[in-house]
Each structure stands twice: as structure tokens, then as C-alpha cells.
Scaffold this motif. Sequence first.
Motif, mmCIF file in Angstrom:
data_model
loop_
_atom_site.group_PDB
_atom_site.id
_atom_site.type_symbol
_atom_site.label_atom_id
_atom_site.label_comp_id
_atom_site.label_asym_id
_atom_site.label_seq_id
_atom_site.Cartn_x
_atom_site.Cartn_y
_atom_site.Cartn_z
ATOM 1 N N THR A 250 6.830 -1.525 2.848
ATOM 2 C CA THR A 250 6.663 -1.852 1.445
ATOM 3 C C THR A 250 6.173 -0.602 0.739
ATOM 4 O O THR A 250 5.796 0.389 1.383
ATOM 5 N N LEU A 251 6.177 -0.625 -0.588
ATOM 6 C CA LEU A 251 5.766 0.557 -1.336
ATOM 7 C C LEU A 251 4.301 0.878 -1.063
ATOM 8 O O LEU A 251 3.457 -0.013 -0.985
ATOM 9 N N LEU A 252 4.007 2.156 -0.934
ATOM 10 C CA LEU A 252 2.668 2.598 -0.583
ATOM 11 C C LEU A 252 1.649 2.189 -1.635
ATOM 12 O O LEU A 252 0.508 1.838 -1.318
ATOM 13 N N GLN A 253 2.066 2.210 -2.905
ATOM 14 C CA GLN A 253 1.117 1.912 -3.983
ATOM 15 C C GLN A 253 0.705 0.442 -4.028
ATOM 16 O O GLN A 253 -0.210 0.076 -4.776
ATOM 17 N N CYS A 254 1.348 -0.406 -3.226
ATOM 18 C CA CYS A 254 0.946 -1.817 -3.210
ATOM 19 C C CYS A 254 -0.374 -2.023 -2.482
ATOM 20 O O CYS A 254 -0.990 -3.083 -2.620
ATOM 21 N N GLY A 255 -0.810 -1.046 -1.689
ATOM 22 C CA GLY A 255 -2.125 -1.103 -1.067
ATOM 23 C C GLY A 255 -2.309 -2.206 -0.047
ATOM 24 O O GLY A 255 -3.381 -2.822 0.015
ATOM 25 N N VAL A 256 -1.298 -2.483 0.761
ATOM 26 C CA VAL A 256 -1.405 -3.531 1.784
ATOM 27 C C VAL A 256 -2.420 -3.115 2.842
ATOM 28 O O VAL A 256 -2.409 -1.983 3.323
ATOM 29 N N LYS A 257 -3.300 -4.046 3.206
ATOM 30 C CA LYS A 257 -4.333 -3.789 4.217
ATOM 31 C C LYS A 257 -4.249 -4.857 5.316
ATOM 32 O O LYS A 257 -3.853 -5.989 5.055
ATOM 33 N N PRO A 258 -4.605 -4.485 6.544
ATOM 34 C CA PRO A 258 -4.620 -5.495 7.617
ATOM 35 C C PRO A 258 -5.719 -6.518 7.373
ATOM 36 O O PRO A 258 -6.761 -6.208 6.792
ATOM 37 N N GLY A 259 -5.453 -7.766 7.799
ATOM 38 C CA GLY A 259 -6.443 -8.815 7.620
ATOM 39 C C GLY A 259 -6.080 -10.034 8.436
ATOM 40 O O GLY A 259 -4.975 -10.143 8.962
ATOM 41 N N PRO A 260 -7.000 -10.964 8.559
ATOM 42 C CA PRO A 260 -6.751 -12.162 9.369
ATOM 43 C C PRO A 260 -5.823 -13.135 8.659
ATOM 44 O O PRO A 260 -5.589 -13.040 7.456
ATOM 45 N N GLY A 261 -5.319 -14.089 9.432
ATOM 46 C CA GLY A 261 -4.504 -15.150 8.854
ATOM 47 C C GLY A 261 -3.037 -15.011 9.197
ATOM 48 O O GLY A 261 -2.555 -13.947 9.597
ATOM 49 N N SER A 262 -2.324 -16.116 9.024
ATOM 50 C CA SER A 262 -0.892 -16.189 9.300
ATOM 51 C C SER A 262 -0.122 -16.115 7.989
ATOM 52 O O SER A 262 -0.490 -16.773 7.004
ATOM 53 N N PHE A 263 0.936 -15.317 7.968
ATOM 54 C CA PHE A 263 1.740 -15.113 6.765
ATOM 55 C C PHE A 263 3.188 -15.512 7.026
ATOM 56 O O PHE A 263 3.652 -15.523 8.174
ATOM 57 N N LEU A 264 3.920 -15.813 5.958
ATOM 58 C CA LEU A 264 5.363 -15.973 6.033
ATOM 59 C C LEU A 264 5.979 -14.734 5.401
ATOM 60 O O LEU A 264 5.905 -14.546 4.186
ATOM 61 N N PHE A 265 6.561 -13.868 6.226
ATOM 62 C CA PHE A 265 7.145 -12.620 5.750
ATOM 63 C C PHE A 265 8.636 -12.830 5.466
ATOM 64 O O PHE A 265 9.377 -13.326 6.321
ATOM 65 N N THR A 266 9.063 -12.451 4.278
ATOM 66 C CA THR A 266 10.479 -12.478 3.927
ATOM 67 C C THR A 266 10.847 -11.116 3.337
ATOM 68 O O THR A 266 9.980 -10.358 2.907
ATOM 69 N N GLY A 267 12.127 -10.810 3.321
ATOM 70 C CA GLY A 267 12.535 -9.545 2.733
ATOM 71 C C GLY A 267 13.970 -9.187 3.059
ATOM 72 O O GLY A 267 14.744 -10.013 3.553
#
Length: 305
Positions: A250-267
Motif C-alpha cells: 500500500t502507499l507509504l504515506q498511509c502509515g500502516v502499522k502492525p497490530g493485533p486483530g483479524s482483518f479482511l484484506f481485499t485488493g
Amino acid sequence: HRGALRESGSVVKVDKQAVFHCSQGWLCSGRRTETSSGLSQQQGSVEQISLHCSEGTLDWLYPKGALRLTLSPRLPSVAVGPSGSSSGLITACVKPSEQFHGAQLYLERDGVLELLVGDRLESSPPPRVRCFSRLPGERVALFLQATPHQDISRRIATFRYELRGDWTARLSLDSNPISSEDACRPCNNTEILMAVCTSDFVVRGNIRSVDEDENLRAAVIKVSATRVFRQKYALFTGSSRLSSRGEIRTLLQCGVKPGPGSFLFTGRVHFGEAWLGCAPRYKDFQRAYTIAKAAQQIPCELPVD
């Protein structure tokens, strides 16, 4: 030109004014590899080629003269984005090979040329992906012009291309990317439910780590997938369903950080790499899906827990 067109092990000889079609028919969703040679081309001549496939690779051996590539992708009648909207906009992206030499690639729009990729030197930095859009009815082409060299035998101009509907604009990595506010905006429930139906991959999983790729200006999200609902290519692999792993960018400026929890990834898949679309927490997706299903407003079924 008198080159060779390779697909599924076959070789098709072509002459001037060549038009190439995919075996998948009108949708043209497959890949095409086009190979041409400048050895039989006259200096100053321009050969015409129409690109009908949604993605492919062009190899121009020993560049001489020029190639004009018209963009005529045979996309579905409605090319929708994650929001379910359709503007008729077509976005094209080109990714030059690191061994791109002997030519310059231009965007031709209404007779005006814009340089996309210059003739690269051995010491040049890695080439960048360039993206641009074409409105319905707009006349757009790629113009590949050979640069003069005494020895053309060591020159090969190679690039990959993708022709997509308007969703690709959100993934643009060229020199004029869209605003981070739009690219990083969380999806609403309508967009999430549509992304489940239209994305190249739909995966439930957890974030193991997030790395930065400064060359791509992207964040690389390393995912442990607990369930792969759908994937267009083998993006998430492992010895068992519960130990699949993969990477999403994803774009670097979105600032994604690791963290707990379950996600639904689409793309979407962009030049063989997974790029993030909507990624709600799984419990939030479940809630939105349950409400929409009860109201008979889900665009497609998904076997949720």
C-alpha cells in the motif's frame, strides 16, 4: 514489423498494421507477450500495433525507427471500482524493465507527446512505474522511438503494461500520485461489500509486520492468512490452509502499522503484486455483511463464519 507473437507455446507471424487478440475473447483478461525486431525496419519508419489485451509484455529487440501502440483494451462492458461506480475511465500503467535500453517511451495524447521513459544508461536508477488515464473517446497511444546507436545489437526495450478500469487510479505509483487523503481513506460498508465481490484477492488474516520499500514508496504488509476466500494468482501460499503467508503493498504515506486483530484484506494485483484495497477488521466486516444480507442488499455471497 516482422516479428513473432508468442502465446501458449504458439508463434504467430505478423506483418505491418498488426492487431493482436487474446485467446480469452472479448474480455481479453489474459497476458500477451509481443516480440518485435528492428532489424527489418527502415530508419524513420513507424509501425502500428493495437494492444487489445488487459495486460502483457512488449519486447523490442534492436530498436530502429518507431512503434506506435494504440490502446484498445477489451474490458467488460462495466468496469467498476471498489465503490461499485463506473466512470468509463481506463487507466494504463507501464513498468519498464531494468534492462530497458535503446528507445524512449512517450505518451501520445491528442497529438502531443509526453516522455514517460527515457533511454536508460547502465548507471541509471531502477525505472519507475508510470500510470495515466484515458477518458471514453479520447485518442491515446504509446509511442516508442528508437534512439540512435552505432551498435543496436545489445539494445532491447522491454516493458510490461496493464490496462484497467477506473479502480487502478487508486494504485497509481507514477510521479503524480493521487492524494494520500483519498488513497488512505477507510472504506465505507458499501465499498467493503463491493470489494469482496470485485477484488483479485479476498483474505482473512493477521498482520505479522510492516516493512518500508523506499524505492516503491510503498509499505509492505506481511500477512499470515487464516482463510483465503479467493485469489487471482498464488499470492498467499503455505503448507496448509492455516499457515498461508503473503505480502500486500500500500502507499507509504498511509502509515500502516502492525497490530493485533483479524482483518479482511481485499485488493488488486498490480504487475504481479498484491495491492491493498479495503481492509476492515473482520468483526466489522461480519457486522456489515450480516445487516446487508438480512436486508437482501449484498452484491454477492461469501461463506463467513
